[in-house]
Design a protein around this motif. Structure first.
Motif, PDB file in Angstrom:
ATOM      1  N   THR A   9       0.826  -1.207   0.000  1.00 53.12           N
ATOM      2  CA  THR A   9       0.000   0.000   0.000  1.00 53.12           C
ATOM      3  C   THR A   9       0.858   1.254   0.000  1.00 53.12           C
ATOM      4  O   THR A   9       0.591   2.206  -0.748  1.00 53.12           O
ATOM      5  CB  THR A   9      -0.929   0.003   1.226  1.00 53.12           C
ATOM      6  OG1 THR A   9      -1.726  -1.182   1.203  1.00 53.12           O
ATOM      7  CG2 THR A   9      -1.837   1.216   1.234  1.00 53.12           C
ATOM      8  N   ASP A  10       1.897   1.273   0.825  1.00 51.69           N
ATOM      9  CA  ASP A  10       2.793   2.433   0.887  1.00 51.69           C
ATOM     10  C   ASP A  10       3.498   2.645  -0.449  1.00 51.69           C
ATOM     11  O   ASP A  10       3.648   3.778  -0.917  1.00 51.69           O
ATOM     12  CB  ASP A  10       3.830   2.260   1.997  1.00 51.69           C
ATOM     13  CG  ASP A  10       3.213   2.279   3.382  1.00 51.69           C
ATOM     14  OD1 ASP A  10       2.056   2.745   3.516  1.00 51.69           O
ATOM     15  OD2 ASP A  10       3.885   1.831   4.331  1.00 51.69           O
TER      16      ASP A  10
ATOM     17  N   ALA B 215       1.003   4.025  -2.959  1.00 53.96           N
ATOM     18  CA  ALA B 215       0.706   5.428  -2.643  1.00 53.96           C
ATOM     19  C   ALA B 215       1.849   6.339  -3.082  1.00 53.96           C
ATOM     20  O   ALA B 215       1.615   7.419  -3.647  1.00 53.96           O
ATOM     21  CB  ALA B 215       0.437   5.584  -1.153  1.00 53.96           C
TER      22      ALA B 215
ATOM     23  N   VAL C 114       1.755   6.675  -6.901  1.00 55.91           N
ATOM     24  CA  VAL C 114       0.651   7.532  -7.337  1.00 55.91           C
ATOM     25  C   VAL C 114       0.985   8.995  -7.060  1.00 55.91           C
ATOM     26  O   VAL C 114       0.780   9.863  -7.911  1.00 55.91           O
ATOM     27  CB  VAL C 114      -0.672   7.122  -6.651  1.00 55.91           C
ATOM     28  CG1 VAL C 114      -1.755   8.161  -6.889  1.00 55.91           C
ATOM     29  CG2 VAL C 114      -1.118   5.761  -7.144  1.00 55.91           C
ATOM     30  N   LYS C 115       1.520   9.284  -5.872  1.00 56.22           N
ATOM     31  CA  LYS C 115       1.890  10.663  -5.543  1.00 56.22           C
ATOM     32  C   LYS C 115       2.915  11.199  -6.533  1.00 56.22           C
ATOM     33  O   LYS C 115       2.835  12.345  -6.970  1.00 56.22           O
ATOM     34  CB  LYS C 115       2.460  10.747  -4.128  1.00 56.22           C
ATOM     35  CG  LYS C 115       1.429  10.689  -3.050  1.00 56.22           C
ATOM     36  CD  LYS C 115       2.092  10.797  -1.694  1.00 56.22           C
ATOM     37  CE  LYS C 115       1.113  10.603  -0.579  1.00 56.22           C
ATOM     38  NZ  LYS C 115       1.767  10.655   0.738  1.00 56.22           N
TER      39      LYS C 115
END
Length: 93
Positions: free
Chosen positions: A64-65, A68, A71-72
């Motif tokens: 998940t990290d 994320a 995506v950022k």
């Protein structure tokens, strides 16, 4: 060229399968169902399910990290180091 052997195999399988008929299909289906429902197979299935669940709990937050962060970087234009990426030149109208 590689399609010819594949299509030939497909045609042969179709012909042989259609000759075996519905009765043979049901026989194979019932036998495979008995194997799937057998104790040793189900024990293996449950073992794999437990392992997958454990791995999901163990690595889920890491994945998940990572997603994320990716995506950022795509949305906000930063690489993983936090430095802004150069903006590509815009076409002139």
């Amino acid at each position: 060229m590689a399609k010819i052997p594949f299509l030939a195999g497909l045609a042969i399988g179709y012909v042989l399968g259609s000759r075996a008929g519905r009765e043979r299909y049901e026989s194979i289906k019932n036998a495979s169902s008995k194997v799937w429902q057998s104790g040793p197979v189900q024990k293996g299935v449950h073992s794999v399910e437990e392992k997958a669940s454990d791995l999901g709990r163990e690595y889920g937050s890491m994945v998940t990290d990572k997603v994320a962060a990716t995506v950022k970087s795509k949305v906000f234009g930063q690489d993983n180091s936090g430095a802004p990426r150069p903006t590509p030149p815009q076409p002139q109208p």
